[in-house]
Design a protein around this motif. Sequence first.
Motif, short mmCIF file in Angstrom:
data_model
loop_
_atom_site.label_atom_id
_atom_site.label_comp_id
_atom_site.label_asym_id
_atom_site.label_seq_id
_atom_site.Cartn_x
_atom_site.Cartn_y
_atom_site.Cartn_z
N SER A 180 10.29 8.02 1.05
CA SER A 180 9.83 6.64 1.15
C SER A 180 9.23 6.45 2.54
O SER A 180 9.02 7.43 3.26
CB SER A 180 10.99 5.67 0.89
OG SER A 180 10.54 4.34 0.85
N PHE A 181 9.01 5.21 2.92
CA PHE A 181 8.33 4.96 4.19
C PHE A 181 8.88 3.70 4.86
O PHE A 181 9.35 2.77 4.19
CB PHE A 181 6.81 4.80 3.97
CG PHE A 181 6.16 6.02 3.40
CD1 PHE A 181 5.65 6.99 4.25
CD2 PHE A 181 6.09 6.21 2.03
CE1 PHE A 181 5.06 8.14 3.73
CE2 PHE A 181 5.51 7.35 1.51
CZ PHE A 181 4.98 8.32 2.35
N ASP A 182 8.78 3.69 6.18
CA ASP A 182 9.03 2.49 6.97
C ASP A 182 7.71 1.93 7.49
O ASP A 182 7.62 0.75 7.82
CB ASP A 182 9.96 2.80 8.14
CG ASP A 182 11.37 3.11 7.67
OD1 ASP A 182 11.89 2.35 6.83
OD2 ASP A 182 11.94 4.11 8.11
N ALA A 183 6.71 2.80 7.58
CA ALA A 183 5.35 2.41 7.98
C ALA A 183 4.43 3.54 7.54
O ALA A 183 4.87 4.57 7.03
CB ALA A 183 5.27 2.19 9.48
N GLU A 184 3.14 3.35 7.73
CA GLU A 184 2.14 4.34 7.30
C GLU A 184 2.46 5.73 7.82
O GLU A 184 2.35 6.73 7.10
CB GLU A 184 0.75 3.90 7.78
CG GLU A 184 -0.36 4.87 7.44
CD GLU A 184 -0.70 4.88 5.96
OE1 GLU A 184 -1.19 5.91 5.47
OE2 GLU A 184 -0.48 3.83 5.30
N ASP A 185 2.86 5.81 9.09
CA ASP A 185 3.12 7.10 9.71
C ASP A 185 4.60 7.32 9.98
O ASP A 185 4.98 8.10 10.85
CB ASP A 185 2.34 7.23 11.02
CG ASP A 185 2.68 6.10 11.99
OD1 ASP A 185 3.36 5.14 11.56
OD2 ASP A 185 2.26 6.18 13.16
N ASP B 159 0.81 -1.21 0.00
CA ASP B 159 0.00 0.00 0.00
C ASP B 159 0.85 1.27 0.00
O ASP B 159 0.38 2.34 -0.38
CB ASP B 159 -0.93 0.01 1.22
CG ASP B 159 -0.17 -0.16 2.53
OD1 ASP B 159 0.83 -0.91 2.52
OD2 ASP B 159 -0.56 0.45 3.53
N LEU B 160 2.12 1.15 0.45
CA LEU B 160 3.02 2.29 0.47
C LEU B 160 3.85 2.39 -0.81
O LEU B 160 4.53 3.40 -1.04
CB LEU B 160 3.96 2.21 1.67
CG LEU B 160 3.28 2.23 3.05
CD1 LEU B 160 4.32 2.06 4.14
CD2 LEU B 160 2.51 3.52 3.24
N PHE B 161 3.80 1.33 -1.62
CA PHE B 161 4.58 1.27 -2.86
C PHE B 161 4.32 2.50 -3.73
O PHE B 161 5.25 3.14 -4.23
CB PHE B 161 4.22 -0.01 -3.61
CG PHE B 161 5.02 -0.26 -4.86
CD1 PHE B 161 4.69 0.39 -6.05
CD2 PHE B 161 6.07 -1.16 -4.86
CE1 PHE B 161 5.40 0.16 -7.20
CE2 PHE B 161 6.79 -1.40 -6.02
CZ PHE B 161 6.46 -0.74 -7.19
#
Length: 380
Positions: free
Chosen positions: A299-304, A277-279
């Motif tokens: 980029s992200f490590d998690a949603e927040d 979903d973060l892609f």
Amino acid sequence: MASDLPRLQSPIAVQSALNEFSRIGRNTFLARYGFGKSRTFMVRNPENGQLCDSKAIVGAAFGFQYPTEGPLIPAAFSGGEATVVTKLQSLGFVVVEVGHDWSQGEVDATVAAYFDMLIAEAREEKINKSERNASLRSLLQNRTKASVELKHQNISAVLHEMDLPYIQGYKPRGNSQLLLRKTVARFILDHPDVLEQTVDALEEVKTPGASTFHAVVVDAPLVESIPVVPPHAARLRLPRKIDFAGRDASNRSLGRAGEQWVLGFEQHRLAQAGLDDLFQRVDWVSDRLGDGTGYDILSFDAEDAPRYIEVKTTNGAHKSSFIISRNELDFSRESGDAFQLYRVFQFGTQPKLYMLQGDVTRHLHMEPIDFRASFRRMIA
């Protein structure tokens, strides 16, 4: 039998051992007397200039002086400066420390051969290092393959200290003789075209082959401590054309190619972590907004949990230096652990990267290299 070493008093016996060494060859001689190769000290045969293993020569020489007792075995006496070296010198023989007696002619030939390999490697030409080592040794004074490889590592160390590219197969190894350091510096100044061609080849933007992104993350280099140049000592000023780190930083095409590769790496990382979903939210910020934000990719490590990635790309080696702007430095401090500097190296061949998280000054030695001059002075 440790006390037998002082009984060796015959220069003729030592010379007989040296002559046998030259006659039958090093490997056969060492095998005959049961000794290993000397790691530190060699004795020179005054009749032909050949360097011979010091402890083995002393052991064999004892047998020439006392034929009824035979040679000394390795366990019968200790080698080193206080024993074997002192004994040989007292008998009139020249003992040299491995790697510290190279002549100007030998060093010149070795430096030239090194740069020939360096430019070939930068052009991604196949190099047979063993053949080149053997070819170089034919120009030297009885040097071993290992001693030539060590000298190449010393040259890599000198170049690394100058923030210049070096042969990746010869990792930097310090403690080089002053003659070598001066010769490398002189070669660079006398042959600027050689290093320029090397840097030009390394700057060429080559798209890596099929990117699988497997096993590309490695540990960051450790910060090394090196002696400070005394204030009164003359510094080597190199032309800006061979400022390797600076040219990497100004090569926008290489930088964009590296950022695009990291974009793919991040998408792959998120997919592997099950964060599909973060892609779609990975954002190439520097491509969309330009430079100045303090990072290149969101980029992200998690949603927040955002990951702010600054990408530094080179075709050079693991320990290559790079340029960080004041804005990037400040952003790394402001963002804390959400900031990640991705250093991509060997980009044109087998891309690898290491990551530095948070304030970059925790991981790197930072050296100011430029100043902005104006007629305004900031006051509190």
